[in-house]
Write an enzyme that holds these catalytic residues in place. Structure first.
Site, PDB file in Angstrom:
ATOM      1  N   GLY A  76      28.136 -20.699 -24.473  1.00 25.52           N
ATOM      2  CA  GLY A  76      29.552 -20.513 -24.215  1.00 25.52           C
ATOM      3  C   GLY A  76      30.405 -20.635 -25.454  1.00 25.52           C
ATOM      4  N   HIS A  84      25.066 -20.688 -17.524  1.00 28.56           N
ATOM      5  CA  HIS A  84      25.885 -21.751 -16.957  1.00 28.56           C
ATOM      6  C   HIS A  84      25.436 -22.043 -15.530  1.00 28.56           C
ATOM      7  CE1 HIS A  84      28.202 -21.264 -20.467  1.00 28.56           C
ATOM      8  NE2 HIS A  84      29.310 -20.750 -19.979  1.00 28.56           N
ATOM      9  N   ARG A 119      44.437 -12.007 -20.099  1.00 30.44           N
ATOM     10  CA  ARG A 119      43.949 -12.212 -18.735  1.00 30.44           C
ATOM     11  C   ARG A 119      45.057 -12.450 -17.719  1.00 30.44           C
ATOM     12  NH1 ARG A 119      38.984 -16.247 -20.300  1.00 30.44           N
ATOM     13  NH2 ARG A 119      37.532 -14.661 -21.082  1.00 30.44           N
ATOM     14  N   CYS A 147      33.861 -16.696 -18.304  1.00 26.89           N
ATOM     15  CA  CYS A 147      32.472 -16.677 -17.846  1.00 26.89           C
ATOM     16  C   CYS A 147      32.260 -17.561 -16.619  1.00 26.89           C
ATOM     17  CB  CYS A 147      31.543 -17.098 -18.981  1.00 26.89           C
ATOM     18  SG  CYS A 147      32.030 -18.648 -19.792  1.00 26.89           S
ATOM     19  N   THR A 199      28.992  -7.962 -34.148  1.00 29.42           N
ATOM     20  CA  THR A 199      27.888  -8.763 -34.678  1.00 29.42           C
ATOM     21  C   THR A 199      27.791 -10.141 -34.032  1.00 29.42           C
ATOM     22  OG1 THR A 199      29.321  -9.500 -36.490  1.00 29.42           O
ATOM     23  CG2 THR A 199      27.925  -7.576 -36.895  1.00 29.42           C
ATOM     24  N   GLY A 200      28.702 -10.449 -33.101  1.00 26.35           N
ATOM     25  CA  GLY A 200      28.624 -11.719 -32.383  1.00 26.35           C
ATOM     26  C   GLY A 200      27.649 -11.638 -31.226  1.00 26.35           C
ATOM     27  N   ARG A 253      33.399 -10.112 -43.369  1.00 25.91           N
ATOM     28  CA  ARG A 253      32.116 -10.712 -43.773  1.00 25.91           C
ATOM     29  C   ARG A 253      30.908  -9.983 -43.181  1.00 25.91           C
ATOM     30  NH1 ARG A 253      34.320 -14.430 -40.179  1.00 25.91           N
ATOM     31  NH2 ARG A 253      33.111 -14.762 -38.264  1.00 25.91           N
TER      32      ARG A 253
END
Length: 337
Positions: A161, A244, A100, A130, A12-13, A40
């Site tokens: 971002g 960006h 990462r 990103c 949902t983001g 939530r």
């Protein structure tokens, strides 16, 4: 092609929603979608390929039968849940910072090092930061031609971002100021972003660089297999909604002219040259938004260099939510097929 059961962690983001859109646009073979989120968001639905899917609670049990997980959650949730999903046989492509720099987890930009995907012993593959993706996609083909010695970067990073909270905050600040009101307390930014610049993204660490500024060097070394890759980076949050921008100067081992660089970049995957300064044509974040190419322009010699024939400066813009996050993850999933 056989369909895959695909889970989205953090569905949902803003990045999770974009992942679903990219899967649909690129006709990824999804037999069943499993949208996962925090408590939530449970009870909400997300729409994918004309079907509404209920959002499920992100638990280890939710990954049963899943083939591929696209991670769009924060570091803590990713570190807790994705190894458990991987143990159940799902290949996890994670957008957080949690894995990462792990030696046994490939860190991949498909235009650069898709061959690294073949070895993922933990069933984990990491998506880079990103700004790293946006900067390195055009840098890599130039490195192949002339060899990078060092890179100086200034990034101008949009509110996106910081995810949906960052986008909502910039809108809120503009509305307050337009109504003649005080902005008041700001979150997630330390200061008012509207009509302002904030020269800090992430916490301050080594030599007063921020964590965001160090990612370009540390991640770039791993992605490009260049252990001596050196970057001096300054990251700035700017009052732009999406996409960006980066100003990049590179010193090379060999001579390379702006004309040669334009020719190389015009053939490079994932890049579009937008460079006609006489006609006021150059990359801008508005033009880079909601598409997957990195726009590159303002390609010129670095006149301050003692060897200007071996130094170039250019400007690039890319959609942080798409190529900087969601699209890159889906491209990795396509390589898995």
């Amino acid at each position: 092609m056989a369909g895959k059961v695909v889970a989205i962690l953090g569905a949902t983001g803003v990045v999770g929603m974009q992942m679903m859109q990219c899967l649909e646009e690129r006709k990824f073979p999804v037999s069943r979608l499993v949208p996962l989120a925090s408590e939530r968001s449970v009870g909400k639905t997300v729409r994918f390929c004309d079907t509404d899917y209920p959002v499920q609670l992100a638990t280890p049990q939710a990954f049963a039968g899943v083939d591929i997980v696209l991670g769009a959650a924060g570091d803590t949730q990713a570190a807790e849940l994705l190894p458990q999903a991987a143990q159940q046989g799902a290949v996890c492509i994670d957008n957080s910072h949690a894995f990462r720099l792990c030696d046994d987890v490939p860190l991949v930009i498909p235009e650069i090092n898709k061959q690294d995907i073949a070895c993922h012993p933990r069933n984990l593959i990491a998506n880079p930061n990103c700004a790293t993706i946006i900067g390195l996609v055009p840098t890599w083909p130039l490195h192949q031609a002339a060899g990078i010695k060092r890179m100086i970067v200034s990034t101008y990073q949009a509110a996106s971002g910081a995810g949906m909270p960052g986008l909502n905050e910039l809108v809120r600040e503009h509305r307050a100021l337009n109504a003649g009101q005080d902005v008041g307390a700001t979150d997630p930014f330390a200061y008012q972003l509207a009509y302002n610049l904030i020269p800090q993204i992430g916490g301050f660490t080594e030599e007063n660089y921020t964590s965001e500024e160090l990612k370009m060097q540390h991640e770039g070394r791993k992605i490009m297999h260049l252990p001596q890759f050196c970057v001096s980076c300054t990251c700035v949050r700017v009052p732009v909604m999406r996409s960006h921008s980066e100003s990049i100067t590179i010193d090379f081992e060999k001579d390379i002219s702006p004309e040669e660089a334009r020719a190389i970049l015009s053939e490079a995957p994932g890049v579009k040259v937008v460079d006609k300064p006489d006609e006021l044509v150059y990359p801008m974040p508005l033009d880079a938004s909601d598409q997957d190419l990195i726009l590159v322009g303002r390609i010129r010699r670095d006149l301050s260099s003692p060897r200007p024939e071996r130094s170039l400066t250019f400007w690039c813009c890319g959609d942080q939510i798409r190529k900087g996050a969601a699209t890159n993850a889906v491209q990795i999933a396509e390589c898995l097929l």
